[in-house]
Motif scaffolding. Structure first.
Motif, PDB file in Angstrom:
ATOM      1  N   LYS A   1      -9.664   2.298   9.635  1.00  0.00           N
ATOM      2  CA  LYS A   1      -8.322   1.964   9.340  1.00  0.00           C
ATOM      3  C   LYS A   1      -8.035   1.729   8.015  1.00  0.00           C
ATOM      4  O   LYS A   1      -7.828   0.669   7.525  1.00  0.00           O
ATOM      5  N   PRO A   2      -7.797   2.786   7.107  1.00  0.00           N
ATOM      6  CA  PRO A   2      -7.423   2.664   5.740  1.00  0.00           C
ATOM      7  C   PRO A   2      -6.177   1.761   5.427  1.00  0.00           C
ATOM      8  O   PRO A   2      -6.210   1.522   4.447  1.00  0.00           O
ATOM      9  N   GLY A   3      -5.300   1.831   6.312  1.00  0.00           N
ATOM     10  CA  GLY A   3      -4.116   1.137   6.166  1.00  0.00           C
ATOM     11  C   GLY A   3      -4.262  -0.322   6.361  1.00  0.00           C
ATOM     12  O   GLY A   3      -3.716  -1.233   5.796  1.00  0.00           O
ATOM     13  N   GLU A   4      -5.479  -0.954   7.174  1.00  0.00           N
ATOM     14  CA  GLU A   4      -5.812  -2.303   7.352  1.00  0.00           C
ATOM     15  C   GLU A   4      -4.719  -3.174   7.767  1.00  0.00           C
ATOM     16  O   GLU A   4      -4.621  -4.260   7.516  1.00  0.00           O
TER      17      GLU A   4
ATOM     18  N   LEU B   1       0.810  -1.198  -0.056  1.00  0.00           N
ATOM     19  CA  LEU B   1       0.067   0.022  -0.103  1.00  0.00           C
ATOM     20  C   LEU B   1       0.833   1.258   0.047  1.00  0.00           C
ATOM     21  O   LEU B   1       0.614   2.085  -0.741  1.00  0.00           O
ATOM     22  N   ARG B   2       1.923   1.080   0.765  1.00  0.00           N
ATOM     23  CA  ARG B   2       2.856   2.399   0.819  1.00  0.00           C
ATOM     24  C   ARG B   2       3.416   2.628  -0.715  1.00  0.00           C
ATOM     25  O   ARG B   2       3.718   3.986  -1.100  1.00  0.00           O
ATOM     26  N   GLU B   3       3.846   1.638  -1.264  1.00  0.00           N
ATOM     27  CA  GLU B   3       4.314   1.744  -2.699  1.00  0.00           C
ATOM     28  C   GLU B   3       3.252   2.338  -3.610  1.00  0.00           C
ATOM     29  O   GLU B   3       3.547   3.064  -4.647  1.00  0.00           O
ATOM     30  N   SER B   4       1.897   1.781  -3.444  1.00  0.00           N
ATOM     31  CA  SER B   4       0.945   2.153  -4.432  1.00  0.00           C
ATOM     32  C   SER B   4       0.557   3.644  -4.058  1.00  0.00           C
ATOM     33  O   SER B   4       0.218   4.328  -5.278  1.00  0.00           O
TER      34      SER B   4
ATOM     35  N   LYS C   1       0.737   1.241  10.922  1.00  0.00           N
ATOM     36  CA  LYS C   1       0.182   0.032  10.323  1.00  0.00           C
ATOM     37  C   LYS C   1      -1.127   0.187   9.898  1.00  0.00           C
ATOM     38  O   LYS C   1      -1.675  -0.417   8.782  1.00  0.00           O
ATOM     39  N   ASP C   2      -1.976   1.169  10.680  1.00  0.00           N
ATOM     40  CA  ASP C   2      -3.241   1.317  10.199  1.00  0.00           C
ATOM     41  C   ASP C   2      -3.392   2.454   9.161  1.00  0.00           C
ATOM     42  O   ASP C   2      -4.733   2.933   8.840  1.00  0.00           O
ATOM     43  N   GLY C   3      -2.439   3.037   8.911  1.00  0.00           N
ATOM     44  CA  GLY C   3      -2.628   4.111   7.654  1.00  0.00           C
ATOM     45  C   GLY C   3      -2.643   5.430   8.085  1.00  0.00           C
ATOM     46  O   GLY C   3      -3.119   6.598   7.601  1.00  0.00           O
ATOM     47  N   TYR C   4      -2.515   5.742   9.482  1.00  0.00           N
ATOM     48  CA  TYR C   4      -2.633   6.959  10.185  1.00  0.00           C
ATOM     49  C   TYR C   4      -1.267   7.759  10.328  1.00  0.00           C
ATOM     50  O   TYR C   4      -0.265   7.115  10.386  1.00  0.00           O
ATOM     51  N   PHE C   5      -1.438   9.192  10.072  1.00  0.00           N
ATOM     52  CA  PHE C   5      -0.104   9.873  10.014  1.00  0.00           C
ATOM     53  C   PHE C   5      -0.053  10.395  11.366  1.00  0.00           C
ATOM     54  O   PHE C   5      -0.708  11.402  11.881  1.00  0.00           O
ATOM     55  N   ARG C   6       0.770   9.757  12.287  1.00  0.00           N
ATOM     56  CA  ARG C   6       0.888  10.234  13.782  1.00  0.00           C
ATOM     57  C   ARG C   6       1.752  11.467  14.240  1.00  0.00           C
ATOM     58  O   ARG C   6       2.053  11.645  15.290  1.00  0.00           O
ATOM     59  N   GLU C   7       2.676  11.676  13.021  1.00  0.00           N
ATOM     60  CA  GLU C   7       3.714  12.641  13.356  1.00  0.00           C
ATOM     61  C   GLU C   7       3.157  13.896  13.588  1.00  0.00           C
ATOM     62  O   GLU C   7       1.988  14.355  12.827  1.00  0.00           O
ATOM     63  N   ASP C   8       4.124  14.828  14.125  1.00  0.00           N
ATOM     64  CA  ASP C   8       3.936  16.259  14.049  1.00  0.00           C
ATOM     65  C   ASP C   8       4.210  16.823  12.619  1.00  0.00           C
ATOM     66  O   ASP C   8       5.398  16.921  12.381  1.00  0.00           O
TER      67      ASP C   8
ATOM     68  N   GLU D   1       3.667  -7.641   5.037  1.00  0.00           N
ATOM     69  CA  GLU D   1       2.355  -7.897   5.692  1.00  0.00           C
ATOM     70  C   GLU D   1       1.564  -8.274   4.845  1.00  0.00           C
ATOM     71  O   GLU D   1       0.268  -8.740   4.790  1.00  0.00           O
ATOM     72  N   LEU D   2       1.684  -7.722   3.527  1.00  0.00           N
ATOM     73  CA  LEU D   2       0.625  -7.994   2.304  1.00  0.00           C
ATOM     74  C   LEU D   2       0.704  -9.257   1.520  1.00  0.00           C
ATOM     75  O   LEU D   2      -0.069  -9.852   1.002  1.00  0.00           O
ATOM     76  N   ASN D   3       2.063  -9.640   1.589  1.00  0.00           N
ATOM     77  CA  ASN D   3       2.194 -11.033   0.912  1.00  0.00           C
ATOM     78  C   ASN D   3       1.503 -12.059   1.603  1.00  0.00           C
ATOM     79  O   ASN D   3       1.142 -12.257   2.611  1.00  0.00           O
TER      80      ASN D   3
END
Length: 485
Positions: free
Chosen positions: A259-262, A117-120, A147-154, A269-271
């Motif tokens: 959780k868009p990252g699922e 998903l990150r590559e996509s 891992k759930d697709g959230y941006f938790r950084e500042d 984790e996708l394989n």
């Protein structure tokens, strides 16, 4: 004042061969494949053989069975187990493939590796009309997703870091715009900073009914805390909605993805999981095989063995020949023990898996409800191996059976007593708790006390706090949060 004193101590140390064997034992099929390829690169004595050229003979099987011990705790370091002459005389020998049953199935073709998903997201980012600096910022945002697709950084700190380390000067306002654009990529809502923002992004970019979308946006914006805590009466009163309108709006929100990252943001984790064991039912019997047909088949190189043998037969050996002979001899010993360790690993894995199959026969026959309580010590005692060996084999390995694909750890669990005097697996109890919650009245969900009472009626002695612990492990919310209109 200095003194001398003698001390007698008994120590147990593992030989290099034992250490190598234990390390191989921990590897799953994919990791072992990489380990074998690495060893082929490092040791010139080893070479890969072509599967079609290998002809297995029954007498070779018998000799190999005798030469390689199955017991992990009695691993012997015997240099005379097989020597150079053995390899020189056996044209087709392939110790890694010996002991294979002709009935063992060929390996299943694996699904091709999918793009993560990150590559996509990176590919989609490059399609946006962004400056080079904004693209670099976007790459850093996508690289920081959890891992759930959230941006938790500042975001401000990320902007400052780019300015300090990469001399990229972007205002916080422009950074917000880039983040908003990323949030509209597929899946929509990715890179959100919290659940509220994630749901709002999806509502604003949806094609749902405009009226209910408007109400959903209003609930998520102004009444999010009431929504999360299911205070529906408060929402209904504040927005002056009918019961049916509120219900339809809430159903729309529930369609959104929290959780868009699922959990699949990265490729590993996708394989698809590659099972290490395959269990098939043939007539009335279950057959256990190792899914290792894709592994490189290794043997000893004839040309290097001939060179080693020629050096050994020379009457006068130069210093250079001595060094060559010493090098080849060391590599030969290393290759010999590597092949033996591979075979011993194979024997140990099959022995443990067959013991698990025997203990959990009812599970493989009838499904999860018949899973029995079992701990590592049960298997260790049954096959005469150490608990640490069982742990190494079980960790990170999977089995494919008529009941699906399961991690080997799945078959080990503690038990709770029943009225019949037997024990029932805690995994079975979790299944019952999930079933009770799935079938409970949605307007008045069961409390943990009520669930414990229902299980007591089924003859299972369980405390309320244990029910709460299992419910949390199943990620089932408390009764108040399971309430529906």
């Amino acid at each position: 004042m200095l003194t001398l004193q003698q001390k007698l101590a008994l120590q147990q140390k593992l030989s290099p061969q034992q250490i190598q064997y234990q390390k191989l034992l921990q590897l799953n099929t994919l990791a072992l494949e990489q380990r074998i390829k690495t060893e082929l690169e490092l040791n010139p004595i080893l070479e890969e053989t072509i599967e079609e050229d290998i002809e297995l003979r029954e007498e070779e099987n018998a000799e190999t069975d005798e030469s390689i011990e199955e017991e992990d705790d009695s691993y012997q370091n015997d240099d005379d187990e097989f020597g150079i002459e053995d390899f020189m005389n056996d044209e087709d020998i392939d110790l890694d493939k010996l002991n294979r049953s002709k009935d063992e199935e060929k390996s299943r073709p694996l699904a091709p590796q999918k793009k993560s998903l990150r590559e996509s997201l990176i590919d989609q980012l490059y399609m946006l009309e962004l400056t080079e600096e904004e693209t670099i910022l976007g790459e850093n945002i996508i690289g920081s997703l959890d891992k759930d697709g959230y941006f938790r950084e500042d975001l401000q700190r990320l902007v400052n870091d780019l300015k300090l380390f990469e001399h990229i000067d972007i205002s916080l306002e422009n950074a917000e715009k880039v983040l908003k654009q990323i949030q509209t990529l597929e899946p929509v809502g990715i890179a959100s900073r919290n659940l509220q923002e994630c749901l709002l992004v999806q509502i604003k970019n949806s094609s749902y009914d405009p009226y209910y979308s408007y109400l959903a946006e209003k609930i998520l914006t102004n009444h999010f805390d009431d929504f999360v805590n299911k205070r529906y009466d408060v929402i209904q009163k504040n927005l002056n909605l009918t019961r049916e309108t509120l219900k339809s709006t809430l159903q729309l929100i529930q369609k959104l993805n929290p959780k868009p990252g699922e959990g699949n943001i990265d490729s590993e984790e996708l394989n698809q999981i590659t099972p290490d064991f395959i269990i098939e039912k043939v007539e009335d019997n279950y057959i256990v095989t190792l899914n290792d047909k894709s592994l490189p088949s290794v043997t000893i190189s004839k040309s290097y063995l001939e060179l080693l043998e020629n050096n050994k037969r020379k009457r006068k050996i130069s210093e250079r020949d001595k060094e060559t002979h010493k090098f080849l001899r060391e590599k030969f010993e290393s290759a010999k023990w590597f092949i033996a360790s591979l075979q011993q690993r194979r024997n140990t894995l099959l022995k443990i898996m067959r013991a698990i199959l025997e203990r959990q026969y009812e599970f493989f026959e009838n499904g999860p409800r018949f899973l029995k309580p079992m701990i590592y010590k049960d298997i260790a005692d049954e096959i005469g191996m150490d608990i640490s060996t069982i742990s190494r084999v079980v960790n990170g390995k999977y089995v494919q059976s008529p009941q699906g694909i399961h991690e080997l750890k799945y078959f080990f669990s503690e038990g709770l007593p029943t009225d019949s005097g037997d024990e029932v697996s805690n995994k079975h109890i979790k299944e019952l708790i999930k079933e009770i919650c799935d079938n409970e009245p949605k307007k008045n969900p069961y409390s943990d006390d009520k669930i414990a009472s229902i299980l007591q009626e089924k003859g299972i002695h369980i405390a309320r706090r244990t029910v709460a612990k299992y419910r949390e492990q199943l990620k089932i919310p408390v009764a108040r949060l399971r309430k529906e209109l």
